[in-house]
Motif scaffolding. Structure first.
Motif, PDB file in Angstrom:
ATOM      1  N   ASN A  25       0.821  -1.213   0.000  1.00  0.00           N
ATOM      2  CA  ASN A  25       0.000   0.000   0.000  1.00  0.00           C
ATOM      3  C   ASN A  25       0.856   1.265   0.000  1.00  0.00           C
ATOM      4  O   ASN A  25       0.523   2.244  -0.663  1.00  0.00           O
ATOM      5  N   LEU A  26       1.965   1.242   0.741  1.00  0.00           N
ATOM      6  CA  LEU A  26       2.864   2.395   0.769  1.00  0.00           C
ATOM      7  C   LEU A  26       3.490   2.643  -0.604  1.00  0.00           C
ATOM      8  O   LEU A  26       3.637   3.796  -1.031  1.00  0.00           O
ATOM      9  N   MET A  27       3.830   1.570  -1.295  1.00  0.00           N
ATOM     10  CA  MET A  27       4.392   1.732  -2.636  1.00  0.00           C
ATOM     11  C   MET A  27       3.349   2.294  -3.599  1.00  0.00           C
ATOM     12  O   MET A  27       3.669   3.137  -4.450  1.00  0.00           O
ATOM     13  N   GLN A  28       2.096   1.840  -3.468  1.00  0.00           N
ATOM     14  CA  GLN A  28       1.031   2.390  -4.309  1.00  0.00           C
ATOM     15  C   GLN A  28       0.830   3.878  -4.026  1.00  0.00           C
ATOM     16  O   GLN A  28       0.617   4.671  -4.949  1.00  0.00           O
ATOM     17  N   GLU A  29       0.889   4.266  -2.774  1.00  0.00           N
ATOM     18  CA  GLU A  29       0.727   5.673  -2.415  1.00  0.00           C
ATOM     19  C   GLU A  29       1.895   6.515  -2.940  1.00  0.00           C
ATOM     20  O   GLU A  29       1.696   7.642  -3.412  1.00  0.00           O
ATOM     21  N   ALA A  30       3.096   5.964  -2.890  1.00  0.00           N
ATOM     22  CA  ALA A  30       4.257   6.672  -3.437  1.00  0.00           C
ATOM     23  C   ALA A  30       4.082   6.894  -4.939  1.00  0.00           C
ATOM     24  O   ALA A  30       4.387   7.985  -5.451  1.00  0.00           O
ATOM     25  N   GLU A  31       3.567   5.890  -5.629  1.00  0.00           N
ATOM     26  CA  GLU A  31       3.305   6.045  -7.062  1.00  0.00           C
ATOM     27  C   GLU A  31       2.235   7.112  -7.294  1.00  0.00           C
ATOM     28  O   GLU A  31       2.384   7.974  -8.163  1.00  0.00           O
ATOM     29  N   HIS A  32       1.156   7.066  -6.521  1.00  0.00           N
ATOM     30  CA  HIS A  32       0.076   8.044  -6.639  1.00  0.00           C
ATOM     31  C   HIS A  32       0.624   9.463  -6.439  1.00  0.00           C
ATOM     32  O   HIS A  32       0.315  10.369  -7.218  1.00  0.00           O
ATOM     33  N   ARG A  33       1.428   9.641  -5.424  1.00  0.00           N
ATOM     34  CA  ARG A  33       1.974  10.965  -5.125  1.00  0.00           C
ATOM     35  C   ARG A  33       2.916  11.447  -6.215  1.00  0.00           C
ATOM     36  O   ARG A  33       3.004  12.649  -6.479  1.00  0.00           O
ATOM     37  N   SER A  34       3.630  10.546  -6.847  1.00  0.00           N
ATOM     38  CA  SER A  34       4.575  10.960  -7.884  1.00  0.00           C
ATOM     39  C   SER A  34       3.870  11.466  -9.140  1.00  0.00           C
ATOM     40  O   SER A  34       4.463  12.217  -9.911  1.00  0.00           O
ATOM     41  N   PHE A  35       2.617  11.066  -9.357  1.00  0.00           N
ATOM     42  CA  PHE A  35       1.896  11.473 -10.552  1.00  0.00           C
ATOM     43  C   PHE A  35       0.842  12.541 -10.301  1.00  0.00           C
ATOM     44  O   PHE A  35       0.343  13.149 -11.241  1.00  0.00           O
ATOM     45  N   PHE A  36       0.472  12.777  -9.053  1.00  0.00           N
ATOM     46  CA  PHE A  36      -0.607  13.721  -8.751  1.00  0.00           C
ATOM     47  C   PHE A  36      -0.088  15.148  -8.838  1.00  0.00           C
ATOM     48  O   PHE A  36       0.990  15.462  -8.348  1.00  0.00           O
ATOM     49  N   LEU A  37      -0.869  16.016  -9.450  1.00  0.00           N
ATOM     50  CA  LEU A  37      -0.426  17.383  -9.715  1.00  0.00           C
ATOM     51  C   LEU A  37      -0.294  18.230  -8.444  1.00  0.00           C
ATOM     52  O   LEU A  37       0.707  18.909  -8.243  1.00  0.00           O
ATOM     53  N   LEU A  38      -1.300  18.194  -7.580  1.00  0.00           N
ATOM     54  CA  LEU A  38      -1.294  19.007  -6.364  1.00  0.00           C
ATOM     55  C   LEU A  38      -1.053  18.135  -5.136  1.00  0.00           C
ATOM     56  O   LEU A  38      -1.769  17.168  -4.914  1.00  0.00           O
ATOM     57  N   PRO A  39      -0.077  18.474  -4.314  1.00  0.00           N
ATOM     58  CA  PRO A  39       0.241  17.648  -3.131  1.00  0.00           C
ATOM     59  C   PRO A  39      -0.726  17.893  -1.970  1.00  0.00           C
ATOM     60  O   PRO A  39      -0.364  18.472  -0.954  1.00  0.00           O
ATOM     61  N   TYR A  40      -1.962  17.425  -2.119  1.00  0.00           N
ATOM     62  CA  TYR A  40      -2.988  17.637  -1.084  1.00  0.00           C
ATOM     63  C   TYR A  40      -2.626  16.960   0.230  1.00  0.00           C
ATOM     64  O   TYR A  40      -3.118  17.357   1.281  1.00  0.00           O
ATOM     65  N   TRP A  41      -1.767  15.948   0.208  1.00  0.00           N
ATOM     66  CA  TRP A  41      -1.386  15.233   1.428  1.00  0.00           C
ATOM     67  C   TRP A  41      -0.544  16.111   2.350  1.00  0.00           C
ATOM     68  O   TRP A  41      -0.373  15.785   3.509  1.00  0.00           O
ATOM     69  N   LYS A  42      -0.041  17.245   1.841  1.00  0.00           N
ATOM     70  CA  LYS A  42       0.712  18.167   2.686  1.00  0.00           C
ATOM     71  C   LYS A  42      -0.187  19.195   3.373  1.00  0.00           C
ATOM     72  O   LYS A  42       0.277  19.932   4.237  1.00  0.00           O
ATOM     73  N   VAL A  43      -1.450  19.241   2.977  1.00  0.00           N
ATOM     74  CA  VAL A  43      -2.394  20.204   3.547  1.00  0.00           C
ATOM     75  C   VAL A  43      -2.883  19.674   4.895  1.00  0.00           C
ATOM     76  O   VAL A  43      -3.368  18.541   4.980  1.00  0.00           O
ATOM     77  N   PRO A  44      -2.746  20.463   5.968  1.00  0.00           N
ATOM     78  CA  PRO A  44      -3.237  20.012   7.272  1.00  0.00           C
ATOM     79  C   PRO A  44      -4.699  19.593   7.183  1.00  0.00           C
ATOM     80  O   PRO A  44      -5.481  20.184   6.446  1.00  0.00           O
ATOM     81  N   VAL A  45      -5.041  18.578   7.907  1.00  0.00           N
ATOM     82  CA  VAL A  45      -6.372  17.977   8.010  1.00  0.00           C
ATOM     83  C   VAL A  45      -6.658  17.052   6.830  1.00  0.00           C
ATOM     84  O   VAL A  45      -7.187  15.981   7.017  1.00  0.00           O
ATOM     85  N   PHE A  46      -6.309  17.422   5.603  1.00  0.00           N
ATOM     86  CA  PHE A  46      -6.553  16.529   4.466  1.00  0.00           C
ATOM     87  C   PHE A  46      -5.598  15.345   4.470  1.00  0.00           C
ATOM     88  O   PHE A  46      -6.011  14.206   4.311  1.00  0.00           O
ATOM     89  N   GLY A  47      -4.311  15.628   4.624  1.00  0.00           N
ATOM     90  CA  GLY A  47      -3.317  14.575   4.507  1.00  0.00           C
ATOM     91  C   GLY A  47      -2.717  14.092   5.805  1.00  0.00           C
ATOM     92  O   GLY A  47      -2.167  13.004   5.855  1.00  0.00           O
ATOM     93  N   HIS A  48      -2.820  14.868   6.860  1.00  0.00           N
ATOM     94  CA  HIS A  48      -2.255  14.456   8.151  1.00  0.00           C
ATOM     95  C   HIS A  48      -3.032  15.129   9.283  1.00  0.00           C
ATOM     96  O   HIS A  48      -3.803  16.052   9.057  1.00  0.00           O
TER      97      HIS A  48
END
Length: 80
Positions: A25-48
């Motif tokens: 699952n972590l590898m799939q998420e790394a792949e998802h993050r490498s292709f996604f245009l906006l890093p929403y996972w860095k936004v407080p509450v959305f990603g952490h």
């Protein structure tokens, strides 16, 4: 891989291993993050968690859970 890299038998050939599933699952998420245009996972509450709330995105909640599981497994292996 577990035996070659960590010198540890995760018994994932005979049984489903939650650690192996988490790594996948972590590898799939790394792949998802490498292709996604906006890093929403860095936004407080959305990603952490932020002020006790979040992550609101289910895949990010799974990512945090999987990362914790893998870190515990690695800490245990290092301690041995």
């Amino acid at each position: 891989i577990g035996k070659a890299v960590f010198n540890y038998d995760f018994a994932s050939v005979e049984n489903q291993s939650p650690v192996i599933d988490a790594v996948y699952n972590l590898m799939q998420e790394a792949e998802h993050r490498s292709f996604f245009l906006l890093p929403y996972w860095k936004v407080p509450v959305f990603g952490h968690r932020f002020l006790g709330i979040g992550p609101l995105v289910p895949r990010q909640a799974q990512f945090v859970s999987d990362l914790d599981l893998v870190n515990v497994a690695l800490d245990t292996l290092i301690a041995e």
